[in-house]
Scaffold this motif. Sequence first.
Motif, PDB file in Angstrom:
ATOM      1  N   ILE A 143      63.593   8.416  11.979  1.00  0.00           N
ATOM      2  CA  ILE A 143      64.003   7.041  11.871  1.00  0.00           C
ATOM      3  C   ILE A 143      63.246   6.152  12.853  1.00  0.00           C
ATOM      4  N   THR A 144      62.848   5.151  12.398  1.00  0.00           N
ATOM      5  CA  THR A 144      62.278   3.980  13.056  1.00  0.00           C
ATOM      6  C   THR A 144      63.353   2.902  13.691  1.00  0.00           C
ATOM      7  N   LYS A 145      62.862   1.731  14.209  1.00  0.00           N
ATOM      8  CA  LYS A 145      63.744   0.688  14.802  1.00  0.00           C
ATOM      9  C   LYS A 145      65.110   1.106  15.479  1.00  0.00           C
ATOM     10  N   VAL A 146      64.539   2.123  16.340  1.00  0.00           N
ATOM     11  CA  VAL A 146      65.835   2.931  17.404  1.00  0.00           C
ATOM     12  C   VAL A 146      66.418   1.784  18.236  1.00  0.00           C
ATOM     13  N   ILE A 147      65.597   0.952  18.979  1.00  0.00           N
ATOM     14  CA  ILE A 147      66.465   0.126  19.916  1.00  0.00           C
ATOM     15  C   ILE A 147      67.176  -0.683  19.095  1.00  0.00           C
ATOM     16  N   GLN A 148      66.862  -1.238  17.931  1.00  0.00           N
ATOM     17  CA  GLN A 148      67.478  -2.210  17.293  1.00  0.00           C
ATOM     18  C   GLN A 148      68.781  -1.589  16.526  1.00  0.00           C
ATOM     19  N   SER A 149      68.530  -0.521  16.075  1.00  0.00           N
ATOM     20  CA  SER A 149      69.659   0.345  15.460  1.00  0.00           C
ATOM     21  C   SER A 149      70.657   0.994  16.435  1.00  0.00           C
ATOM     22  N   LEU A 173      58.570   6.487  17.866  1.00  0.00           N
ATOM     23  CA  LEU A 173      58.188   5.678  19.185  1.00  0.00           C
ATOM     24  C   LEU A 173      57.032   4.696  18.466  1.00  0.00           C
ATOM     25  N   THR A 174      57.083   3.595  19.384  1.00  0.00           N
ATOM     26  CA  THR A 174      55.929   2.578  18.915  1.00  0.00           C
ATOM     27  C   THR A 174      55.199   2.293  20.128  1.00  0.00           C
ATOM     28  N   GLU A 175      54.059   1.502  20.096  1.00  0.00           N
ATOM     29  CA  GLU A 175      53.298   1.422  21.164  1.00  0.00           C
ATOM     30  C   GLU A 175      53.892   0.557  22.217  1.00  0.00           C
ATOM     31  N   ASP A 176      54.852  -0.380  21.748  1.00  0.00           N
ATOM     32  CA  ASP A 176      55.480  -1.211  22.790  1.00  0.00           C
ATOM     33  C   ASP A 176      56.377  -0.415  23.584  1.00  0.00           C
ATOM     34  N   VAL A 177      57.020   0.399  23.112  1.00  0.00           N
ATOM     35  CA  VAL A 177      57.899   1.219  23.842  1.00  0.00           C
ATOM     36  C   VAL A 177      57.033   1.860  24.861  1.00  0.00           C
ATOM     37  N   GLU A 178      55.999   2.676  24.418  1.00  0.00           N
ATOM     38  CA  GLU A 178      55.390   3.602  25.148  1.00  0.00           C
ATOM     39  C   GLU A 178      54.445   2.921  26.199  1.00  0.00           C
ATOM     40  N   ASN A 179      54.241   1.680  26.050  1.00  0.00           N
ATOM     41  CA  ASN A 179      53.646   0.831  27.232  1.00  0.00           C
ATOM     42  C   ASN A 179      54.469  -0.151  28.040  1.00  0.00           C
ATOM     43  N   SER A 180      55.913   0.149  28.182  1.00  0.00           N
ATOM     44  CA  SER A 180      56.878  -0.236  29.009  1.00  0.00           C
ATOM     45  C   SER A 180      57.567   0.467  29.553  1.00  0.00           C
ATOM     46  N   ASP A 181      57.779   0.526  30.860  1.00  0.00           N
ATOM     47  CA  ASP A 181      59.328   1.707  31.378  1.00  0.00           C
ATOM     48  C   ASP A 181      60.326   1.024  31.083  1.00  0.00           C
ATOM     49  N   ARG A 182      60.422  -0.065  30.774  1.00  0.00           N
ATOM     50  CA  ARG A 182      61.452  -0.882  30.432  1.00  0.00           C
ATOM     51  C   ARG A 182      62.314  -0.485  29.117  1.00  0.00           C
ATOM     52  N   GLU A 183      61.198  -0.530  28.213  1.00  0.00           N
ATOM     53  CA  GLU A 183      61.325  -0.307  26.768  1.00  0.00           C
ATOM     54  C   GLU A 183      61.526   1.286  26.655  1.00  0.00           C
ATOM     55  N   LYS A 184      61.113   2.081  27.484  1.00  0.00           N
ATOM     56  CA  LYS A 184      61.319   3.264  27.503  1.00  0.00           C
ATOM     57  C   LYS A 184      62.771   3.784  27.750  1.00  0.00           C
ATOM     58  N   VAL A 220      67.553  16.346  19.092  1.00  0.00           N
ATOM     59  CA  VAL A 220      66.659  15.015  19.190  1.00  0.00           C
ATOM     60  C   VAL A 220      65.571  15.192  19.730  1.00  0.00           C
ATOM     61  N   GLU A 221      64.478  14.678  18.976  1.00  0.00           N
ATOM     62  CA  GLU A 221      63.154  14.723  19.093  1.00  0.00           C
ATOM     63  C   GLU A 221      62.440  13.110  19.225  1.00  0.00           C
ATOM     64  N   PHE A 222      61.569  12.952  20.097  1.00  0.00           N
ATOM     65  CA  PHE A 222      60.830  11.857  20.018  1.00  0.00           C
ATOM     66  C   PHE A 222      59.324  11.913  19.484  1.00  0.00           C
ATOM     67  N   ALA A 223      58.779  11.156  18.780  1.00  0.00           N
ATOM     68  CA  ALA A 223      57.568  11.311  18.183  1.00  0.00           C
ATOM     69  C   ALA A 223      56.832  10.096  17.816  1.00  0.00           C
ATOM     70  N   ARG A 224      55.647  10.218  17.693  1.00  0.00           N
ATOM     71  CA  ARG A 224      54.523   9.249  17.228  1.00  0.00           C
ATOM     72  C   ARG A 224      54.108   9.467  15.892  1.00  0.00           C
ATOM     73  N   LEU A 225      53.752   8.536  14.835  1.00  0.00           N
ATOM     74  CA  LEU A 225      53.207   9.011  13.715  1.00  0.00           C
ATOM     75  C   LEU A 225      51.616   9.005  13.708  1.00  0.00           C
ATOM     76  N   ASP A 231      53.658  13.700  15.703  1.00  0.00           N
ATOM     77  CA  ASP A 231      53.168  14.002  17.193  1.00  0.00           C
ATOM     78  C   ASP A 231      54.346  14.051  18.168  1.00  0.00           C
ATOM     79  N   ILE A 232      54.907  15.051  18.392  1.00  0.00           N
ATOM     80  CA  ILE A 232      56.279  15.137  19.041  1.00  0.00           C
ATOM     81  C   ILE A 232      55.843  15.128  20.613  1.00  0.00           C
TER      82      ILE A 232
END
Length: 258
Positions: A143-149, A173-184, A220-225, A231-232
């Motif tokens: 699934i995408t839009k994890v924070i909003q969901s 995951l999105t780039e915005d999440v990976e580039n911010s500790d707060r978003e992570k 639960v796993e986190f991944a990039r596309l 890419d887990i």
Amino acid sequence: MSPSLLILPKEIRLQIWSHAYFSQPPRLVALETLPHNEEHPGHTFCPRYSPSPAPTVVNLCHESRAEARYQALKAGHIVQLPHPLGGPNPGPDLYFRFSTDILFIPLLGPRLGHYDSSPDSGLLAHFHTAIASNPTLLRSIAITKVIQSGFRDGSLSNVLREFPNISRIVMMLTEDVENSDREKELFVRAAARIVRMYKIDLMSRARGKGETFRPHLFDVEFARLRGGTLDIVSKEIWKEWSDGGDEWATLDNSEPFW
């Protein structure tokens, strides 16, 4: 077909095609909306399809394709998504091995349809109406839009509850999440809320049937596309993104974390 296969008896070749179909590694099967006239009510399902390649054996030769389809039909792996805009045509067949393949629900990007995230007529809700198969057997979903969901929109949870056999959720995951500790940290907490709501819905389902809730295996796993594949990200990495670790990523844990 390879000349070396032609010398084999047909029954042996069919066994080879069948084995190739069932033994292919898990496929990431995306669901998307086809271009169409969007002037229709919001409760109407849009025409949908999968841009993901069919199982490899389907495209080898006529004989392998026929045998793969036969095995898929017998196993309930042919998913058809009817929609009123297509008349009697249920839409293109979608190969989906419920015990191994991963359903990808992309709710971000340029090809996002106008009702794709709707709890009533969106991608996941549409999958639940599939014919020629049992969609409630769905085991793995990305699934995408994890924070909003997790924090702002309950549409995902409202549909996930219709799939009681999910044992693996991949949070994209999105780039915005990976580039911010707060978003992570927000991402982890949102993922935990999604899991918690899914468990609450399963408990309510069991209670409604007069049964005792028994958590099943769940992860639960986190991944990039990356190039159409997952890419887990190691749990050893993302469990450090918040103070919640990874103990919440199971249906056995009764402690809320968000």
